[in-house]
Design a protein around this motif. Structure first.
Motif, PDB file in Angstrom:
ATOM      1  N   LYS A  32       2.527  13.969   9.578  1.00  0.00           N
ATOM      2  CA  LYS A  32       3.742  13.132   9.610  1.00  0.00           C
ATOM      3  C   LYS A  32       4.390  13.204  10.997  1.00  0.00           C
ATOM      4  O   LYS A  32       4.708  12.170  11.602  1.00  0.00           O
ATOM      5  N   GLY A  59       5.198   0.993  16.293  1.00  0.00           N
ATOM      6  CA  GLY A  59       4.081   0.830  15.359  1.00  0.00           C
ATOM      7  C   GLY A  59       3.480  -0.562  15.417  1.00  0.00           C
ATOM      8  O   GLY A  59       2.384  -0.792  14.906  1.00  0.00           O
ATOM      9  N   LEU A  66      -4.864   3.583  11.284  1.00  0.00           N
ATOM     10  CA  LEU A  66      -4.816   5.040  11.434  1.00  0.00           C
ATOM     11  C   LEU A  66      -6.125   5.607  10.889  1.00  0.00           C
ATOM     12  O   LEU A  66      -6.534   5.262   9.778  1.00  0.00           O
ATOM     13  N   ILE A 104       1.538   8.311   6.261  1.00  0.00           N
ATOM     14  CA  ILE A 104       1.993   7.162   5.447  1.00  0.00           C
ATOM     15  C   ILE A 104       3.513   7.219   5.304  1.00  0.00           C
ATOM     16  O   ILE A 104       4.223   6.215   5.431  1.00  0.00           O
ATOM     17  N   ILE A 160       5.087   6.117   8.506  1.00  0.00           N
ATOM     18  CA  ILE A 160       4.964   4.653   8.690  1.00  0.00           C
ATOM     19  C   ILE A 160       6.047   3.945   7.871  1.00  0.00           C
ATOM     20  O   ILE A 160       6.719   3.023   8.345  1.00  0.00           O
ATOM     21  N   LYS A 161       6.246   4.438   6.637  1.00  0.00           N
ATOM     22  CA  LYS A 161       7.273   3.815   5.776  1.00  0.00           C
ATOM     23  C   LYS A 161       8.659   4.011   6.378  1.00  0.00           C
ATOM     24  O   LYS A 161       9.483   3.102   6.404  1.00  0.00           O
ATOM     25  N   LYS A 188       4.651  -1.292   6.589  1.00  0.00           N
ATOM     26  CA  LYS A 188       3.907  -1.108   5.328  1.00  0.00           C
ATOM     27  C   LYS A 188       2.544  -0.480   5.612  1.00  0.00           C
ATOM     28  O   LYS A 188       1.634  -1.155   6.126  1.00  0.00           O
ATOM     29  N   PRO A 189       2.376   0.804   5.227  1.00  0.00           N
ATOM     30  CA  PRO A 189       1.044   1.410   5.394  1.00  0.00           C
ATOM     31  C   PRO A 189       0.057   0.689   4.472  1.00  0.00           C
ATOM     32  O   PRO A 189       0.417   0.282   3.371  1.00  0.00           O
ATOM     33  N   ILE A 242      -0.414  -1.320   8.878  1.00  0.00           N
ATOM     34  CA  ILE A 242      -1.317  -0.349   9.521  1.00  0.00           C
ATOM     35  C   ILE A 242      -2.357   0.082   8.476  1.00  0.00           C
ATOM     36  O   ILE A 242      -2.001   0.646   7.428  1.00  0.00           O
ATOM     37  N   VAL A 280      -5.134   2.360   6.744  1.00  0.00           N
ATOM     38  CA  VAL A 280      -5.247   3.825   6.698  1.00  0.00           C
ATOM     39  C   VAL A 280      -6.607   4.212   6.122  1.00  0.00           C
ATOM     40  O   VAL A 280      -6.941   3.868   4.983  1.00  0.00           O
ATOM     41  N   GLU A 288      -1.035   1.617  -0.232  1.00  0.00           N
ATOM     42  CA  GLU A 288      -0.563   2.264   1.011  1.00  0.00           C
ATOM     43  C   GLU A 288      -1.671   2.976   1.800  1.00  0.00           C
ATOM     44  O   GLU A 288      -1.420   3.496   2.882  1.00  0.00           O
ATOM     45  N   ALA A 289      -2.847   3.095   1.205  1.00  0.00           N
ATOM     46  CA  ALA A 289      -4.013   3.635   1.928  1.00  0.00           C
ATOM     47  C   ALA A 289      -5.177   2.709   1.572  1.00  0.00           C
ATOM     48  O   ALA A 289      -5.151   2.046   0.527  1.00  0.00           O
TER      49      ALA A 289
END
Ligand code: AHR
Length: 313
Positions: free
Chosen positions: A191, A204, A210, A222, A225-226, A231-232, A236, A238, A255-256
């Protein structure tokens, strides 16, 4: 091991008679904690007396633990080496005491591979390549600046996952790694380092993806990013490695995007190889390779999350 050393280490022993000392790295990640619990379960299944020493991420503590196991006269030593170099002296001591050493999940750099019986690990270069290939396919020629969270400096998975990813993206001139720094395989460091990347890269906006050497760092990133208002998984991408339950939750939430699975069951195959070796005197293959499987959002992440929850995590 050479034949003479193999015979010296051997001698029939029922699994129940075995005492194994395990020098574990620590509990830096969800994967690591699962590996420790799975090792206990696998030892219990076989009636093996497993003594675990937690090194709290320090090589010096691992060396002390190995010396302690040698002094106790255990039947074998399992070692998850925090870094790749600096093991020869202590492993020679174990060899002189005729105690076989099995490497778990990470490898070492040595010119004398008779210092360990076998290594139970994944192909960590391949894991990085799988992540890189996934990104190449996903961005399909669009320009993409990648930030990379590396694992522990000097550890075999950090070295190899970096190399494998670079190999994977080598043919894609549209993809560039713009920042790369260690997050030490932890959520908190992941983080913190991601916050720095976001600040350095236009808040970002200039980051397309990432790549994290493990899921825990990805989960920490994540969050960063939030907090930066992005928005992960969408703004971006992940991609990471391990396949721990939390990353499947993040995938289910969008989110991933992808993870490469690393089984936490390294001890099971290691116990089996040790038992076969003790029974037959025949040294196992030098590398017992575990599988690496890619998961994406298309793989019903909530279902995998539920399945994983029961497996030592
Ligand atoms: O050596 C395996 C790595 O160590 C895992 O990918 C990571 O989560 C752990 O800390």
């Amino acid at each position: 091991l050479g034949t003479a050393a193999a015979v010296a280490f051997a001698g029939t022993a029922a699994a129940a008679d075995l005492t194994v000392g395990f020098s574990q790295i620590g509990s830096e990640s969800g994967w690591r904690a699962a590996e420790t619990s799975v090792s206990k379960i696998e030892a219990e299944k076989r009636g093996i007396d497993l003594k675990i020493a937690d090194a709290q991420q320090k090589q010096e503590n691992q060396i002390k633990a190995i010396r302690g196991f040698v002094a106790q006269g255990v039947d074998a030593i399992f070692l998850a080496p925090v870094v790749a170099t600096g093991w020869d002296t202590v492993l020679e001591e174990a060899k002189d005491a005729e105690i076989p050493v099995i490497l778990l999940d990470r490898t070492i750099e040595t010119s004398d591979d008779s210092l360990y019986l076998t290594a139970v690990t994944s192909d960590t270069v391949h894991e990085g390549k799988v992540a890189g290939d996934w990104l190449v396919k996903t961005v399909a020629g669009k320009p993409c600046n990648v930030v990379e969270l590396q694992g522990t400096v000097g550890s075999s998975p950090a070295i190899n996952r970096k190399k494998g990813f670079e190999d994977g993206i080598a043919s894609a001139s549209n993809i560039k790694i713009t920042r790369s720094q260690t997050g030490d395989f932890t959520r908190a460091k992941g983080k913190e380092v991601m916050e720095g990347f976001l600040k350095a890269e236009g808040g970002g906006k200039d980051i397309c993806a990432l790549y994290a050497h493990n899921d825990d760092m990805a989960v920490g990133a994540i969050q960063a990013i939030k907090e930066a208002g992005l928005k992960p998984g969408t703004d971006i991408l992940v991609v990471s490695i391990d396949a721990v339950p939390d990353i499947f939750k993040a995938m289910a939430d969008g989110e991933a995007n992808a993870t490469v699975e690393l089984t936490p069951n390294m001890a099971g195959p290691a116990f089996d190889a040790l038992k076969a070796f003790k029974d037959s005197g025949k040294a196992p293959e030098k590398w017992i390779q575990t599988e690496s499987k890619l998961y994406t959002q298309a793989d019903d992440p909530m279902k995998v999350y539920e399945e994983k929850k029961g497996l030592g995590y």
